[in-house]
Every structure is written in structure tokens, then in C-alpha cells.
Motif scaffolding. Structure first.
Motif, PDB file in Angstrom:
ATOM      1  N   GLY A 214     -33.043 -11.470  18.448  1.00 31.60           N
ATOM      2  CA  GLY A 214     -32.325 -11.024  19.380  1.00 31.60           C
ATOM      3  C   GLY A 214     -30.967 -10.762  19.236  1.00 31.60           C
ATOM      4  N   GLY A 215     -30.434 -10.808  17.876  1.00 28.78           N
ATOM      5  CA  GLY A 215     -29.331 -10.207  17.694  1.00 28.78           C
ATOM      6  C   GLY A 215     -29.338  -8.574  17.663  1.00 28.78           C
ATOM      7  N   GLY A 216     -28.048  -8.071  17.534  1.00 26.58           N
ATOM      8  CA  GLY A 216     -27.927  -6.629  17.521  1.00 26.58           C
ATOM      9  C   GLY A 216     -26.537  -6.041  17.826  1.00 26.58           C
ATOM     10  N   LEU A 217     -26.406  -4.775  17.902  1.00 23.34           N
ATOM     11  CA  LEU A 217     -25.363  -4.250  18.230  1.00 23.34           C
ATOM     12  C   LEU A 217     -25.281  -3.838  19.758  1.00 23.34           C
TER      13      LEU A 217
ATOM     14  N   THR B  80     -38.048 -24.210  21.405  1.00 20.96           N
ATOM     15  CA  THR B  80     -37.316 -22.874  21.338  1.00 20.96           C
ATOM     16  C   THR B  80     -35.864 -23.288  21.978  1.00 20.96           C
ATOM     17  N   VAL B  81     -34.587 -22.759  21.310  1.00 18.89           N
ATOM     18  CA  VAL B  81     -33.438 -22.657  22.119  1.00 18.89           C
ATOM     19  C   VAL B  81     -32.824 -21.140  22.234  1.00 18.89           C
ATOM     20  N   TYR B  82     -32.099 -21.150  23.406  1.00 18.44           N
ATOM     21  CA  TYR B  82     -31.890 -19.832  23.534  1.00 18.44           C
ATOM     22  C   TYR B  82     -30.383 -19.933  23.949  1.00 18.44           C
ATOM     23  N   LEU B  83     -29.840 -18.758  23.627  1.00 23.54           N
ATOM     24  CA  LEU B  83     -28.243 -18.372  23.983  1.00 23.54           C
ATOM     25  C   LEU B  83     -28.102 -17.058  24.726  1.00 23.54           C
ATOM     26  N   GLN B  84     -27.916 -17.114  26.010  1.00 19.48           N
ATOM     27  CA  GLN B  84     -27.600 -15.958  26.667  1.00 19.48           C
ATOM     28  C   GLN B  84     -26.202 -15.681  26.821  1.00 19.48           C
ATOM     29  N   MET B  85     -25.732 -14.668  26.134  1.00 17.95           N
ATOM     30  CA  MET B  85     -24.379 -14.052  26.093  1.00 17.95           C
ATOM     31  C   MET B  85     -24.102 -13.138  27.105  1.00 17.95           C
ATOM     32  N   ASN B  86     -23.256 -13.464  27.769  1.00 15.67           N
ATOM     33  CA  ASN B  86     -22.792 -12.033  28.762  1.00 15.67           C
ATOM     34  C   ASN B  86     -21.194 -11.719  28.461  1.00 15.67           C
ATOM     35  N   SER B  87     -20.693 -10.772  29.108  1.00 11.57           N
ATOM     36  CA  SER B  87     -19.451 -10.256  29.045  1.00 11.57           C
ATOM     37  C   SER B  87     -18.906 -10.449  27.456  1.00 11.57           C
ATOM     38  N   LEU B  88     -19.740  -9.836  26.624  1.00  8.10           N
ATOM     39  CA  LEU B  88     -19.475 -10.033  25.132  1.00  8.10           C
ATOM     40  C   LEU B  88     -18.091  -9.194  24.901  1.00  8.10           C
ATOM     41  N   LYS B  89     -17.224  -9.928  23.927  1.00 10.92           N
ATOM     42  CA  LYS B  89     -15.987  -9.347  23.309  1.00 10.92           C
ATOM     43  C   LYS B  89     -16.180  -8.895  22.029  1.00 10.92           C
ATOM     44  N   PHE B  90     -15.180  -7.941  21.495  1.00 12.22           N
ATOM     45  CA  PHE B  90     -15.218  -7.887  20.032  1.00 12.22           C
ATOM     46  C   PHE B  90     -15.042  -9.064  19.191  1.00 12.22           C
ATOM     47  N   GLU B  91     -14.494  -9.972  19.740  1.00 14.18           N
ATOM     48  CA  GLU B  91     -14.278 -11.287  18.758  1.00 14.18           C
ATOM     49  C   GLU B  91     -15.465 -12.094  18.904  1.00 14.18           C
ATOM     50  N   ASP B  92     -16.411 -11.641  19.612  1.00 12.24           N
ATOM     51  CA  ASP B  92     -17.824 -12.397  19.488  1.00 12.24           C
ATOM     52  C   ASP B  92     -18.562 -11.960  18.346  1.00 12.24           C
ATOM     53  N   THR B  93     -18.274 -11.027  17.660  1.00 20.91           N
ATOM     54  CA  THR B  93     -18.795 -10.359  16.571  1.00 20.91           C
ATOM     55  C   THR B  93     -18.940 -11.538  15.156  1.00 20.91           C
ATOM     56  N   ALA B  94     -20.368 -11.662  14.855  1.00 20.42           N
ATOM     57  CA  ALA B  94     -20.354 -12.829  13.955  1.00 20.42           C
ATOM     58  C   ALA B  94     -21.759 -12.789  13.610  1.00 20.42           C
TER      59      ALA B  94
ATOM     60  N   GLY C 221     -30.948 -22.151  10.771  1.00 18.83           N
ATOM     61  CA  GLY C 221     -31.549 -20.883  10.573  1.00 18.83           C
ATOM     62  C   GLY C 221     -30.972 -20.137   9.787  1.00 18.83           C
ATOM     63  N   GLN C 222     -31.308 -18.726   9.570  1.00 17.26           N
ATOM     64  CA  GLN C 222     -30.954 -17.947   8.313  1.00 17.26           C
ATOM     65  C   GLN C 222     -29.799 -17.024   9.012  1.00 17.26           C
ATOM     66  N   GLY C 223     -29.870 -17.010  10.507  1.00 18.05           N
ATOM     67  CA  GLY C 223     -28.667 -16.392  11.062  1.00 18.05           C
ATOM     68  C   GLY C 223     -29.029 -14.896  11.503  1.00 18.05           C
ATOM     69  N   THR C 224     -28.228 -14.461  12.577  1.00 17.26           N
ATOM     70  CA  THR C 224     -28.646 -13.259  13.226  1.00 17.26           C
ATOM     71  C   THR C 224     -27.410 -12.471  13.439  1.00 17.26           C
ATOM     72  N   GLN C 225     -27.387 -11.332  13.054  1.00 18.05           N
ATOM     73  CA  GLN C 225     -25.987 -10.580  13.364  1.00 18.05           C
ATOM     74  C   GLN C 225     -25.706 -10.179  14.687  1.00 18.05           C
ATOM     75  N   VAL C 226     -24.722 -10.521  15.273  1.00 14.27           N
ATOM     76  CA  VAL C 226     -24.227  -9.983  16.618  1.00 14.27           C
ATOM     77  C   VAL C 226     -23.215  -8.946  16.385  1.00 14.27           C
ATOM     78  N   THR C 227     -22.961  -7.782  16.816  1.00 19.39           N
ATOM     79  CA  THR C 227     -21.910  -6.984  16.660  1.00 19.39           C
ATOM     80  C   THR C 227     -21.464  -6.380  17.866  1.00 19.39           C
ATOM     81  N   VAL C 228     -20.371  -6.611  18.418  1.00 16.10           N
ATOM     82  CA  VAL C 228     -19.868  -6.039  19.545  1.00 16.10           C
ATOM     83  C   VAL C 228     -18.910  -4.734  19.215  1.00 16.10           C
ATOM     84  N   SER C 229     -19.250  -3.588  19.592  1.00 18.97           N
ATOM     85  CA  SER C 229     -18.254  -2.428  19.240  1.00 18.97           C
ATOM     86  C   SER C 229     -18.640  -1.313  20.274  1.00 18.97           C
ATOM     87  N   SER C 230     -17.607  -0.632  20.502  1.00 18.18           N
ATOM     88  CA  SER C 230     -17.636   0.410  21.109  1.00 18.18           C
ATOM     89  C   SER C 230     -17.999   1.660  20.510  1.00 18.18           C
TER      90      SER C 230
END
Length: 122
Positions: free
Chosen positions: A8-11, A77-91, A113-122
Motif C-alpha cells: 500500500g505504500g507509494g507516492l 491483517t492490520v491496516y493504517l489509513q493515513m489521511n492529510s499526509l504531510k511532507f514529514e510523513d515520508t518514511a 515486516g520488510q517495510g513499505t516506502q511512503v513518499t509525500v511530495s508535490s
């Protein structure tokens, strides 16, 4: 053997949303707490949110009001719904779980887990 598999990670643009999922796969008898952590470049891994099997959910201050953690015990299964993402949430976001593989295990063992990249960028 047990694996925690994240997806579920991504840009995403600032203000956008993402939903992370993590499935615990393998021989599993029971799962206690599940959670999400994240690690930004040059920083230590930090808690985002945890959800026990019953009991109170815990959120980091940075996640309160924007992120929602939930779990589906039938699907391990565990979920994380992330709204109103900010630049500083990139990780890189990591799933974590305490679980027992067998009924006779004396204690819960912690898995990552092995990790999933989340990138917040304009």
C-alpha cells in the motif's frame, strides 16, 4: 515460519491519503499486539500506532487525528489509513506484531515486516 507482508505504500501529494496493509502469514496460533512504525532517512525508527487484541489503541502525537489503525483478526491483517499526509510523513513504514506460532508457546515473539516506502511530495 512467519512473515509480515506490507503493501500500500507509494507516492502521494501533500494532503492525500494512503492505506497500508500488513498480513501476517505462516503458522500462527494467536496474535497479540500489532502496529506500525516508521523510519525516515537519518532518523530512528519511531512508533506510529499500535492496536492490541482488545484494549486501547495508541497513536503517536504526529498521527493523532490523521491516521487510523485497525485490524481484521480473521485475516491476521492490520491496516493504517493515513489521511492529510504531510511532507514529514515520508518514511519507510514497518509492520510489527507479537504472535505465537503454537498454543504451547510460553510467550509471544516479536516480528517485523520488510517495510513499505511512503513518499509525500508535490
Amino acid at each position: 515460519q512467519v512473515q509480515l507482508v506490507e503493501s500500500g505504500g507509494g507516492l502521494v501529494q501533500p494532503g492525500g491519503s494512503l492505506r497500508l496493509s500488513c498480513v501476517a502469514a505462516g503458522r500462527i496460533f494467536s496474535i497479540n499486539a500489532m502496529g506500525w512504525y516508521r523510519q525516515a532517512p537519518g532518523k530512528e525508527r519511531e512508533l506510529v500506532a499500535t492496536i492490541p487484541d482488545g484494549g486501547s489503541i495508541t497513536y503517536a502525537d504526529s498521527a493523532k487525528g490523521r491516521f487510523t489503525i485497525s485490524r481484521d483478526n480473521a485475516k491476521n491483517t492490520v491496516y493504517l489509513q493515513m489521511n492529510s499526509l504531510k511532507f514529514e510523513d515520508t518514511a519507510v513504514y514497518y509492520c510489527n506484531a507479537d504472535l505465537k506460532q503454537r498454543a504451547y508457546d510460553l510467550s509471544y515473539r516479536n516480528y517485523w515486516g520488510q517495510g513499505t516506502q511512503v513518499t509525500v511530495s508535490s
